[in-house]
Design an enzyme around this catalytic site. Structure first.
Site, PDB file in Angstrom:
ATOM      1  N   HIS A 256       0.828  -3.442   6.624  1.00 24.41           N
ATOM      2  CA  HIS A 256       0.522  -2.886   5.306  1.00 24.41           C
ATOM      3  C   HIS A 256       1.768  -2.560   4.483  1.00 24.41           C
ATOM      4  CE1 HIS A 256      -3.543  -2.756   6.561  1.00 24.41           C
ATOM      5  NE2 HIS A 256      -3.510  -1.610   7.191  1.00 24.41           N
ATOM      6  N   LYS A 356       0.026  10.347  11.180  1.00 24.60           N
ATOM      7  CA  LYS A 356      -1.250  11.035  11.302  1.00 24.60           C
ATOM      8  C   LYS A 356      -1.019  12.547  11.307  1.00 24.60           C
ATOM      9  CE  LYS A 356      -3.968   7.414  12.130  1.00 24.60           C
ATOM     10  NZ  LYS A 356      -5.129   7.066  11.281  1.00 24.60           N
TER      11      LYS A 356
END
Length: 508
Positions: A256, A356
């Protein structure tokens, strides 16, 4: 009578009739993203009548049972759109199901018959789009079995969409590519990266190459550095087992975010055509400096979140998540410094971070410009949390898509007091209409044969080359995890990586 499919206002691109075969149709991606996106395209009247969707999975179901299951999924996961019962009933007529194990060669013979039947019933003109919404380990068996029964070619066109990850490292990526190219031509293969389908990522091209204001500044003379951030506020949740094998560097940066970086930093294409755009993205990725093993420690940082109090509640550490090894060495945070070895960007660091359990969900690109060569306001106080308040161009990818330009202005009142202010552009308020989801855009492009936003194999190779030295070093390193608290912006070592060059991570 007016044909709605000739109305340019409602149908910007002619899409030919086709059959879309989804492997893994009973899975999470199909129900959350693919079928809602296809329904929304029907709602927007972007489909011609001859569209058929054939789902496949091991679960035995009739066509009607599959249609009911997909109806429930659309009602549950459709965002910012009404559910129209009459439209659904018409849409559902094009839904079909073919059960069977994708590892069973006999299933593909039955699938071939079903595709032919659907082509006769729906008028798909022999056009077929295969979508691999399966575990990556199943990609090669599916491709080989499609080739064995001749489904790699049809009376019309045949294309195949492959979801990332494209391998687990350089070697496995090459194995996958070799298997695919034995069955499909490169022009038939669409490697999907949903980040490239996001409106703001696409708008980078329009912003750079459709305006004469910023492109002259888009180089080492005026740009100090670039920061790309992709932060998630949630942990791995039920994906602990998968994530333990992937990690943040593989899951986000290798695909990405390097594609986003390539879009930001690529040279202008000669024409806006798929091969021309992808040639420039590939050229940029090949220009990334390959790290030596001894440089990894100063150019890359691994992190893993630990337990902490977040928002008044106890948040688990990664090692306490379901399916995760209590001694796991998997990175849930990764940051890297990249350098592009060409004339435009020589010496300009590109900082990329993802993680995260960070304070908020945000993905953005921040381009920091150099200070003015001579400041006439040396003695003027500059009011800013960060001290000097640099000139920044911020492209927000999520959650709110838009662009902000930050610059200094005089504060009202006596004296020359400067403070940073922003000029903001927001998609929702500026255009007053809903932006299509990434999957809507990319599915429509694949059906139309437009590969501009899809990843070519040479781009995949270059991306793995950029991160492979880090993966190799980290695989032999005993990390002292956890090294950042859940709810924080990552490990201290990440800040130190930027401080070595006099920079600091901005707070989105």
């Amino acid at each position: 009578m007016e044909n709605p499919f000739e109305d340019r206002l409602r149908f910007e691109r002619r899409v030919p009739p086709c059959a879309i075969v989804i492997f893994g149709a009973n899975g999470d991606l199909t129900q959350r993203k693919l079928i809602p996106a296809l329904y929304r395209l029907a709602y927007e009247r972007r489909f011609p009548p001859g569209i058929a969707i054939i789902g496949n999975s091991r679960t035995p179901m009739t066509d009607d049972q599959f249609r009911e299951k997909m109806r429930e999924a659309v009602q549950k996961f459709l965002e910012d759109s009404p559910f129209d019962v009459d439209l659904w009933n018409d849409f559902a007529k094009g839904l079909f199901y073919c059960s069977g194990d994708i590892g069973d060669p006999a299933m593909y013979a039955g699938l071939k018959v079903r595709i032919a039947q659907v082509a006769e019933e729906r008028g798909t003109a022999g056009n077929v789009l295969f979508y691999l919404s399966t575990q990556p380990s199943q990609y090669i068996p599916v491709v080989q079995n499609l080739g064995a029964v001749g489904l790699n070619n049809s009376a019309g066109w045949t294309r195949i969409i492959i979801e990332k990850p494209f391998g687990h490292d350089t070697e496995s990526s090459n194995v996958l590519h070799d298997a695919v190219r034995q069955v499909f031509r490169e022009s038939q293969v669409y490697r999907i990266d949903h980040y490239l389908g996001k409106e703001t990522v696409q708008n980078v091209l329009a912003f750079r190459f459709g305006n004469g204001i910023f492109e002259p500044l888009w180089n080492r003379r005026y740009v100090s550095h670039v920061q790309i951030t992709a932060a998630e506020s949630i942990g791995v949740g039920s994906r602990g087992g998968y994530y333990q094998e992937a990690g943040a560097l593989r899951d986000m940066i290798q695909n990405h975010l390097l594609q986003v970086m390539a879009t930001i930093a690529m040279e202008p294409p000669a024409v806006f055509e798929p091969d021309a755009v992808r040639d420039e993205r590939a050229k940029l990725l090949r220009s990334i400096r390959t790290l030596k093993p001894e440089d990894v420690a100063t150019h890359a940082v691994a992190g893993q979140y630990g337990a902490a109090r977040v928002g008044g509640e106890d948040a688990l550490g990664f090692r306490q998540e379901k399916g995760v090894d209590p001694e796991s060495q998997t990175n849930t945070y990764a940051a890297m410094t990249f350098f592009v070895e060409n004339w435009r960007w020589a010496g300009v660091p590109f900082y990329i971070r993802t993680g995260k359990r960070m304070p908020k969900r945000v993905t953005d690109i921040a381009i920091q410009f150099n200070d003015a060569p001579h400041s006439v306001f040396v003695d003027a106080p500059i009011m800013s949390r960060s001290g000097r308040g640099p000139n920044l161009l911020i492209l927000r990818i999520q959650p709110e898509e838009g662009i902000s330009l930050r610059f200094r202005s005089k504060q009202p009142g006596a004296g020359m007091r400067l403070r940073p202010v922003s000029m903001d552009f927001n998609y929702g308020s500026s255009f007053g209409e809903r932006s299509p989801s990434a999957y809507e855009t990319l599915l429509l492009d694949a059906m139309a044969g437009d590969s501009t936003l899809y990843t070519r194999q040479d781009m995949v190779d270059a991306s793995w080359k950029a991160v492979q030295p880090v993966l190799d070093v980290w695989s032999e390193t005993k990390h002292h995890f956890p090294n950042y608290d859940a709810g924080s912006w990552g490990p201290q070592a990440s800040e130190e990586m930027l401080q070595r060059r006099g920079h600091t991570w901005r707070v989105p």
